[in-house]
Scaffold this active site. Structure first.
Site, mmCIF file in Angstrom:
data_model
loop_
_atom_site.group_PDB
_atom_site.id
_atom_site.type_symbol
_atom_site.label_atom_id
_atom_site.label_comp_id
_atom_site.label_asym_id
_atom_site.label_seq_id
_atom_site.Cartn_x
_atom_site.Cartn_y
_atom_site.Cartn_z
ATOM 1 C CB SER A 1 -0.916 0.003 1.229
ATOM 2 O OG SER A 1 -0.152 0.042 2.416
ATOM 3 C CG PHE B 1 0.669 6.706 -6.367
ATOM 4 C CD1 PHE B 1 0.179 7.893 -6.875
ATOM 5 C CD2 PHE B 1 2.037 6.560 -6.206
ATOM 6 C CE1 PHE B 1 1.036 8.921 -7.236
ATOM 7 C CE2 PHE B 1 2.890 7.587 -6.562
ATOM 8 C CZ PHE B 1 2.395 8.769 -7.078
ATOM 9 N N GLY B 2 -2.332 4.211 -3.606
ATOM 10 C CA GLY B 2 -3.385 3.222 -3.425
ATOM 11 C C GLY B 2 -2.843 1.913 -2.893
ATOM 12 C CE LYS C 1 0.762 0.965 -7.006
ATOM 13 N NZ LYS C 1 1.969 1.792 -6.937
ATOM 14 C CG ASP D 1 8.765 9.074 -2.711
ATOM 15 O OD1 ASP D 1 9.659 9.327 -1.882
ATOM 16 O OD2 ASP D 1 7.699 8.529 -2.421
#
Length: 875
Positions: free
Chosen positions: A524, A527-528, A544, A639
């Site tokens: 998780s 973004f989901g 995803k 990131d």
């Protein structure tokens, strides 16, 4: 001959003696020249037969010019420049007009002329601005005509054939043309052309490879190209501002780039002791060349060797005709030639396949049915076949020349269906039928065929018109309903538009079934959530579910997905498909069976060995280099951290979540802007509101490198226990005390670098299975990546070169790393202040509670790491 020369016949002696002298001189080869020759010079293979036709050497005999017969055949001789040590032809003059062994090369004041045995001109240099003073062969292999002032009048380097060498440039607009075979130097059908933006391979105008799409080649800038060149260190395309594309290679004294007879562009080097060594080939997939398996042959990639496996597609068998490859199994059909085919033909279904030309060309029609695609080909005499993708209604057309077909990787309804046009043999041989119809029409009788076909054709046209009107009205009705809010978006409304490059589209029900109603959660983030799934073809995927999607419009969402789906690199997680149905937004990725790097490096998994860590570092660097330099649209990840580096078998690293920042909702986007990635990997420019560039990712990569070295998070909690002597209190015994705090590992790494104590930084779990030099290499690269000024950080292409060993290791600039000392003090202070802060207390409690999984050594016991999710939230 000795008997003739010693004859006792007195009257024959003068004649015989003269014959012996003449024969003696005609059998002695002429002496080769060095460096240059002057006009009124002639050379033939027979004159220089002892030197295999060589009449001129460069000054140090590196190259030679010769009347040469490649392959040892005795019928075709060419004026060639040859690399002497490897006997490799780098240029040929009369490649399309060979001569015999008695043909001549003539150097005159007007230039070079190649004459056949009858004295006819076969090839010559163009008209020159002044008279020739000499012909020189340079040490680079350049054959140059010079005037009396040593000015260049003509150069072989400026008239390339199929090869370039070190010191030679191939400018924009120029081309290399392959040879027909290794013994026939005439122009083949393959061409490498330098455009203003790329190097492109083509076959009869059909593009089958572009340098920019090769994952081994790095793009440094978007400057317009000026020329291609090779040198001792690699292969490059240069622009006005410097290197645009580069392929770093090991140092070599001699290197050539050649367009081979099979259509592959090959870079070779020569070590001086062995034959040419292949360093690069494009395309590296043999099935991607146009005639890998002959005309209409089916090419399948061989997983065991580099040689492809050839067979025939459905409805075809191995041919015995002029073109090789495959022929229709039905003897009533044959393959046509462009614009020479009969009006009677059929489309033979060859199944779900791929074609090399489709990768680099756009469909000729969008959103049409198969019938419309076939109709377009039927009306075009140059069309030899079509490929149709039902999911998008895309129609591709093969024109002028038909090459090999490629096996499809998928084989389901999402693949491209191929059809090859085949003419009816009977119609080409039965000319009497045509003549009878012609005679009937001339006699005023209406042809029977026309009488039968006319009503049918009229009916088909009428039905087609009705269908088009109905389809248009239906589409307008649906669009109106959507505008009025009467219809919620569904998977069907994707058919209302076409976006090139979209990956496979899945229905929500398909993914629901594949994941067993989203049963197995495997991750998780911001973004989901990610679930494990199995598609009908048994391939395992990661699905995803994107929550709080920022892009509300389905077309905008699909546009972004098309960009991501078109990014392919061995070190980037592949996007296999997507779902945009109703409010559902899902992405389908390839499944990475070893999970994320943080689980393997910091969790309870078996310890990663040093070579595995190095492979992860190199793979991640290559993936980032491609995002920054290899994509048409530069992508900054923003990131980079171990959670976003996934591992496959053999610990192959792949970067995930690239290019998804545009999919964030307004709320998530604000969080992303505020937190600016993940604490611990933030570049200083995030905190100062400076411009964000690809160097931001370089900083984060440097932080990941340090974590790979130490096997722990860069910001970790440490508890130290030590003895205290209580003799002063009269107790006569000792007690223990402990100190706690946050440790900032990058500062420790800087200090150990200054002391050159690199092994102090290595993961203690490796227990001596790593050398000081190996640790030093990664630490120095990491510190260079962590420079405070972005301009001082290397780009990722350079980082790859450092890791691979082709680029020398720089020394980190200490003055640009002093900010780490400030960061270190802040972390130490934060560990004290946090005790009085509710948020900090929770953090420390979490840190202290997770001490069991990590190793300890004599100086650090009970240390734990803070998950980046605790600081910036899940990504």
């Amino acid at each position: 001959m000795s008997q003739i020369c010693t004859s006792s016949n007195y009257t024959m002696k003068p004649i015989i003696t003269f014959s012996c002298i003449l024969l003696f001189f005609t059998t002695i080869s002429a002496r080769s020249f060095s460096d240059y020759i002057t006009p009124n010079f002639t050379a033939s293979y027979l004159e220089f037969i002892d030197n295999f036709g060589t009449f001129l050497f460069s000054h140090n005999r590196t190259f030679k010019a010769a009347i040469f017969n490649p392959g040892g055949q005795q019928t075709s001789f060419y004026l060639c420049v040859i690399h002497a040590a490897s006997n490799t032809i780098i240029w040929s003059g009369n490649r399309d007009a060979p001569i015999s062994d008695s043909g001549k090369m003539l150097l005159s004041f007007k230039g070079i002329t190649i004459l056949d045995e009858h004295g006819n001109t076969k090839w010559s240099t163009p008209s020159l601005k002044s008279q020739v003073n000499r012909l020189q062969l340079t040490e680079m292999g350049n054959l140059v005509l010079l005037d009396k002032s040593n000015g260049s009048l003509w150069e072989s380097f400026q008239n390339p054939t199929d090869t370039i060498v070190i010191g030679q440039r191939l400018p924009v607009g120029a081309s290399l043309s392959s040879a027909a075979s290794n013994s026939d130097l005439s122009k083949g059908n393959y061409k490498l052309t330098i455009t203003s933006s790329d190097a492109v391979l083509q076959w009869y105008g059909q593009t089958y490879w572009k340098l920019s799409t090769d994952t081994r080649v790095y793009k440094n800038s978007n400057d317009m190209l000026e020329y291609m060149a090779i040198n001792n260190t690699g292969f490059y395309l240069f622009g006005d501002g410097g290197t645009v594309f580069q392929l770093g290679l090991p140092l070599a004294n001699f290197r050539i780039a050649k367009l081979g007879t099979s259509g592959q562009f090959i870079v070779n080097s020569f070590s001086g002791t062995n034959n040419l060594k292949q360093e690069f080939v494009g395309p590296d997939d043999g099935c991607q060349t146009p005639l890998a398996c002959g005309r209409a042959g089916l090419c399948t990639e061989n997983t065991v060797s580099s040689s492809p496996v050839c067979s025939c597609p459905p409805n075809f068998h191995v041919g015995s005709g002029t073109f090789g490859g495959c022929e229709p199994s039905n003897g009533s059909y044959s393959l046509p030639l462009a614009c020479k085919n009969s009006s009677a033909f059929s489309f033979l279904n060859i199944g779900y396949v791929e074609y090399f030309g489709n990768f680099y060309s756009d469909p000729v029609l969008y959103k049409v049915n198969l019938s419309a695609c076939q109709s377009l080909c039927s009306s075009n005499c140059s069309c030899l076949g079509i490929f149709y993708k039902s999911t998008s209604g895309s129609c591709y057309m093969i024109e002028n020349e038909l090459g090999s077909i490629q096996s499809s990787n998928g084989g389901d309804e999402r693949d491209i269906l191929g059809f090859i046009k085949a003419i009816t043999v009977a119609s080409t041989t039965s000319s009497n039928d045509g003549n009878d119809d012609k005679e009937n029409s001339q006699n005023g009788e209406f042809p029977v065929a026309v009488a039968v076909l006319l009503p049918i054709i009229g009916f088909i046209i009428l039905m087609a018109l009705i269908f088009l009107v109905w389809r248009r009205l239906t589409l307008m009705s649906k669009m109106q309903e959507v505008k009025l809010g009467k219809n919620s978006p569904s998977s069907g409304d994707l058919d209302a538009f076409y976006i090139p490059g979209l990956p496979a589209r899945f229905d929500y029900e398909e993914l629901e079934e594949a994941t067993e109603n989203f049963k197995t959660l495997i991750g998780s983030g911001g973004f989901g959530t990610v679930y494990k799934g199995v598609l009908p073809d048994k391939s395992v995927v990661a699905v995803k579910k994107i929550g709080n999607i920022g892009i509300q419009g389905k077309k905008d969402f699909c546009t972004e997905i098309a960009v991501i789906g078109n990014i392919h690199h061995v070190n980037l997680v592949k996007l296999k498909g997507f779902c945009a149905q109703g409010r559902h937004r899902l992405l389908v990725y390839e499944y990475m069976n070893r999970g994320s790097l943080d689980r393997n490096l910091f969790g309870g998994e078996p310890v990663l060995e040093w070579q595995e860590r190095f492979d992860v570092a190199l793979g991640t660097a290559r993936g980032l280099a491609y995002l920054h330099s290899g994509c048409v649209q530069k992508i900054i990840h923003c990131d980079i951290k171990p959670e976003n580096i996934l591992l496959q078998d053999q610990f192959q690293a792949k970067i995930s979540d690239f290019g998804l920042s545009k999919l964030l909702s307004a709320e998530q986007s604000g969080l992303f802007t505020t937190m600016r990635g993940t604490r611990g990997y933030l570049a200083p420019e995030w905190l100062t509101n400076s411009a964000i560039t690809e160097k931001t990712d370089v900083y984060s990569f440097g932080m990941v490198l340090l974590e790979l070295v130490s096997g722990r998070k860069n910001c970790y909690y440490r508890s130290r226990s030590h003895s205290m002597d209580d003799s002063n209190s009269g107790g006569g015994h000792s007690s223990t005390s402990s100190t706690t705090g946050l440790v900032y590992f990058p500062l420790f790494a800087l200090e150990m670098h200054e002391q050159r104590s690199y092994l102090e930084l290595a993961d203690s779990r490796l227990e001596g299975r790593v050398t000081c030099e190996e640790v030093e290499k990664l630490v120095r690269i990491a510190l260079c990546c962590a420079h405070e000024e972005p301009a001082l950080r290397p780009n990722m292409v350079t980082v790859v070169g450092m890791l691979e060993g082709g680029t020398p290791l720089p020394h980190p600039r200490i003055e640009s790393l002093n900010f780490l000392r400030f960061y270190g003090r802040r972390y130490t202070e934060a560990s004290t202040i946090a005790e009085e802060n509710e948020y900090g207390s929770v953090m420390l409690q979490q840190a202290r509670s997770s001490t069991t999984s990590m190793p300890s050594d004599s100086s650090t016991r009970g240390f734990s790491y803070m998950s980046s999710q605790n600081i910036s939230g899940p990504r």
